[in-house]
Structure formats: structure tokens, C-alpha cells
Design a protein around this motif. Sequence first.
Motif, PDB file in Angstrom:
ATOM      1  N   VAL A   1      65.912 -26.094 -73.738  1.00  0.00           N
ATOM      2  CA  VAL A   1      66.604 -24.798 -73.641  1.00  0.00           C
ATOM      3  C   VAL A   1      65.740 -23.774 -74.378  1.00  0.00           C
ATOM      4  CG1 VAL A   1      68.694 -23.488 -74.112  1.00  0.00           C
ATOM      5  CG2 VAL A   1      68.859 -25.893 -73.457  1.00  0.00           C
ATOM      6  N   ASP A   2      65.186 -22.870 -73.601  1.00  0.00           N
ATOM      7  CA  ASP A   2      64.242 -21.880 -74.107  1.00  0.00           C
ATOM      8  C   ASP A   2      65.045 -20.639 -74.505  1.00  0.00           C
ATOM      9  OD1 ASP A   2      62.428 -19.768 -74.260  1.00  0.00           O
ATOM     10  OD2 ASP A   2      61.234 -20.433 -72.553  1.00  0.00           O
ATOM     11  N   GLU A   3      65.157 -20.427 -75.821  1.00  0.00           N
ATOM     12  CA  GLU A   3      65.977 -19.325 -76.334  1.00  0.00           C
ATOM     13  C   GLU A   3      65.113 -18.197 -76.914  1.00  0.00           C
ATOM     14  OE1 GLU A   3      70.237 -21.386 -77.368  1.00  0.00           O
ATOM     15  OE2 GLU A   3      68.883 -21.119 -79.063  1.00  0.00           O
TER      16      GLU A   3
ATOM     17  N   ARG B   1      62.416 -21.585 -79.809  1.00  0.00           N
ATOM     18  CA  ARG B   1      62.670 -20.226 -80.304  1.00  0.00           C
ATOM     19  C   ARG B   1      61.337 -19.572 -80.648  1.00  0.00           C
ATOM     20  NH1 ARG B   1      68.037 -19.013 -82.975  1.00  0.00           N
ATOM     21  NH2 ARG B   1      69.508 -20.247 -81.750  1.00  0.00           N
ATOM     22  N   THR B   2      61.363 -18.256 -80.804  1.00  0.00           N
ATOM     23  CA  THR B   2      60.106 -17.561 -81.085  1.00  0.00           C
ATOM     24  C   THR B   2      60.294 -16.427 -82.084  1.00  0.00           C
ATOM     25  OG1 THR B   2      58.236 -16.421 -80.077  1.00  0.00           O
ATOM     26  CG2 THR B   2      60.384 -15.939 -79.129  1.00  0.00           C
ATOM     27  N   PHE B   3      59.206 -16.101 -82.784  1.00  0.00           N
ATOM     28  CA  PHE B   3      59.188 -14.915 -83.645  1.00  0.00           C
ATOM     29  C   PHE B   3      58.576 -13.721 -82.906  1.00  0.00           C
ATOM     30  CE2 PHE B   3      59.698 -18.292 -86.704  1.00  0.00           C
ATOM     31  CZ  PHE B   3      60.581 -17.728 -87.628  1.00  0.00           C
ATOM     32  N   SER B   4      58.269 -13.893 -81.609  1.00  0.00           N
ATOM     33  CA  SER B   4      57.550 -12.848 -80.859  1.00  0.00           C
ATOM     34  C   SER B   4      58.422 -11.678 -80.437  1.00  0.00           C
ATOM     35  CB  SER B   4      56.950 -13.443 -79.583  1.00  0.00           C
ATOM     36  OG  SER B   4      56.022 -14.441 -79.864  1.00  0.00           O
ATOM     37  N   LYS B   5      59.721 -11.881 -80.339  1.00  0.00           N
ATOM     38  CA  LYS B   5      60.562 -10.845 -79.723  1.00  0.00           C
ATOM     39  C   LYS B   5      61.344 -10.080 -80.785  1.00  0.00           C
ATOM     40  CE  LYS B   5      59.004 -12.647 -75.943  1.00  0.00           C
ATOM     41  NZ  LYS B   5      57.983 -11.968 -75.155  1.00  0.00           N
TER      42      LYS B   5
HETATM   43  C1  LIG Z   1      61.483 -17.168 -71.639  1.00  0.00           C
HETATM   44  C2  LIG Z   1      60.261 -17.178 -72.483  1.00  0.00           C
HETATM   45  N1  LIG Z   1      59.947 -18.294 -73.153  1.00  0.00           N
HETATM   46  C3  LIG Z   1      58.863 -18.365 -73.937  1.00  0.00           C
HETATM   47  C4  LIG Z   1      58.014 -17.282 -74.085  1.00  0.00           C
HETATM   48  C5  LIG Z   1      56.795 -17.459 -74.923  1.00  0.00           C
HETATM   49  O1  LIG Z   1      56.756 -16.592 -75.983  1.00  0.00           O
HETATM   50  P1  LIG Z   1      55.870 -16.878 -77.263  1.00  0.00           P
HETATM   51  O2  LIG Z   1      54.795 -17.838 -76.878  1.00  0.00           O
HETATM   52  O3  LIG Z   1      55.335 -15.556 -77.640  1.00  0.00           O
HETATM   53  O4  LIG Z   1      56.788 -17.462 -78.284  1.00  0.00           O
HETATM   54  C6  LIG Z   1      58.294 -16.091 -73.411  1.00  0.00           C
HETATM   55  C7  LIG Z   1      57.378 -14.959 -73.532  1.00  0.00           C
HETATM   56  O5  LIG Z   1      57.485 -13.932 -72.947  1.00  0.00           O
HETATM   57  C8  LIG Z   1      59.439 -16.037 -72.595  1.00  0.00           C
HETATM   58  O6  LIG Z   1      59.746 -14.935 -71.912  1.00  0.00           O
END
Ligand SMILES: Cc1ncc(COP(=O)(O)O)c(C=O)c1O
Length: 373
Positions: free
Chosen positions: A201-203, A231-235
Motif C-alpha cells: 500500500v503506497d501512501e 511512505r515518503t518525505f518527498s511530498k
Molecule cells: C504514488 C507514488 N508513490 C511513490 C512515489 C515515489 O516518491 P519518492 O521516491 O520521492 O518517495 C511517488 C512520486 O511521485 C508517487 O506518486
Amino acid sequence: MKHHDYSDLIRPGVAGLVPYTPGQPIEQLERTLGISDAIKLASNENPLGPSPKARAAMEHHLDTLNVYPDADGFELKQRLAQRHGLPPECITLGNGSNELLILLAQVFLSEQTSAVFSQYGFAVYPIVTQMMGANALVVPAHNLDHPMALGHDLRAMYAAIEPTTRVVFVANPNNPTGTWLQRDRLHDFIASLPPQVICVVDEAYTEYCEPEEVGDAASWVPSFPNLVVTRTFSKAYGLAGLRIGYALSNPGVADMLNRVRPTFNVNALGLVAARAALDDDDFLIQSKNINRAGLAQLEEGLKALGLAYTPSRANFVLTHFDRPAQGLADRLAHFGVIVRPVANYGLPNALRISVGTQEQNSRCLDALGQCLA
Ligand SMILES: Cc1ncc(COP(=O)(O)O)c(C=O)c1O
């Protein structure tokens, strides 16, 4: 230099791969047009910049950049463990959550297996599946009559699972559609999966959402040994440039991911910045608020222009046109506005517009109005 063809020598899956196309860099457009005030609403980045606490932590760390990072990410994992109420052994750190999707594919997929994901699902799912030579079982998304048009059809995804299936990729919310899954539906879907199917589950956008609505799959990790949440710190944390994300899973899955993880995959600044960003509640609230206001502003503006869009819970809006949209994206670029064509997703008549500041959103809407006039 002469181009040598190596396609006969490589893994079969790799030969057919089409590289992921990132958004156009702002500097490139500015150089081409000779302008200096272009805006990029093409990569779902945080318009606020990085969290101030993360910035301060990085400055503090500059003098020790001669030293390799902590390969185990001890401090960050401790803080994440506390945040999620899980032991640190459940956490795997990645070079963005993108790397975790690659590690999951490397661990669980091979030529003898298959992965299930939705049509219009995030572009990295088909790439990592094909990279490993696994069979991609692509499930049609909800059609236009459905309230969640273009979103994942969980019932059909369940039906698509074969005995060879090892991974199901679910994005909640999904990119590029912005569609989301209702908490209970997602929970029931995960609970129904056979134990040999890993549910990813990609959150990536979950911090923009309300957990009562979309669920908080991270909190379900103790209940489901086959659940992996990325999860990510990118957003919402505004640290896309540092490349840092994490996976939450059963310690047994984390152990497998750790076997293929490059030792120093997360850099030292990323580790300290992410650690500090987790303490910056004000920044997270601000990110969420500016996004909510920006989504409403974009949706209002698009409506006023007579344009259709897919309702979104992420930090972008998929906007639909009655003809191929690449030309429109090119014309917008001449106004210094970069948005994302999504023909590579099979959506040639749509553009994905990321939420910017109020001023950036206005500029995008104005430019759109002028291009359509
Ligand atoms: C749904 C989703 N998953 C994963 C990612 C990967 O992001 P990151 O590698 O910057 O954590 C993105 C990036 O746009 C995304 O839209």
C-alpha cells in the motif's frame, strides 16, 4: 559516440523498459525561453519548500559530511517507530519510496511470478514488475460512470490474483489520478488476500488525507504479515530533493528487503532532515492547509473554464480535455507554466497539475484560460 546495441545480452524484462519521464526541470525551460520566473506544477512537489526544522538540522550536519551515513538509520528509525507505534525492526529506509518499490520487486518478483496493479496506477509498478521479468496483471480501472472513475477497482484486482501472484500494488491516493480508496474497503481487501500475496500500500500522499476517510494502512501492519506500507518525505514534508522514504512491514519482510538494500542507500543529510521534519508539526499542518486550499482553488478555476477534472485527495489534479493535451502543455510552457502530460499512462487527453501556492495556481489557471481562448 557510436551506439552499441546490448539488447541481446540483458535480462529479457529490461530490454522492453521505457525509462520513467520526470517533469521538465524549471531551469531548462527558463534557459529555452530566456525567462526567470517559470513555475513548475509538474512533479507534485511541496510549494512551501523544505521544513525549516529539517533545514536547520542539515546546516548543523554539514561539518561531518566527510563521514559515511549511519547505514542502519538508527535515530530516524527510532523516531519513526515511536510515530507509528511499531518496533524499529518493522522499518526499512529507502532512497525515496521509489527505491522501496524496487527492493520489493527484487525480493518478491521473478520470471515465474506475477504482480497485480491497476490501469492508471503509479508508473513505477509496471517498471519494477517488468524489470524482474514478472507477469504484469493490469486490472481495468473504474470506468467513467463510477463515482471513483479511473480509480482502483479492488474487487477486480482481487479477482485478477493468480496462483503465481506475489505482489499487489495499491496506491492510496493514486498518482496520476488523485483517486483514493475508502478505509473499510481497503481494509477488507487486505484482509481477504491469500498469505503468499504481499500487499504493497503506497501512501506517498497520505499526509494530505483524513485517516477516517482513506484509512491509515500503517496502523494495520501488526495485523497483516503480508502488508507493506510505503511512505515518503518527498511530498508533505517537502524533502523530495533529499530522496528519503520508508517501508513499514512485518520484521520478516523488512529482513528480506534489508538483504538487497544498498548499504548506504539513504544519505546523511536525508537522515537528519527527515528526523527533524517529523518534529515539525507546524510545517506539516501548513502543508496540508495550503494543499487543501490550493486543490479547492484549482477545482473552482477549472470548473469556471468549463473543464472536467478527477476529484483528488493528493496534491495534484488530473484535468481532462476533449483532445490530446500535449500541445496545450507546450503552449502553457510558453507562459512559463510547466504541467505534466500523462499520455504515458494511457491518458493522452489529460494533464496533471500539481497544487502550488495561491499565486502559482492563479497563474496556471490564467495561462490555461489564455491557451484555451
Ligand atoms: C504514488 C507514488 N508513490 C511513490 C512515489 C515515489 O516518491 P519518492 O521516491 O520521492 O518517495 C511517488 C512520486 O511521485 C508517487 O506518486
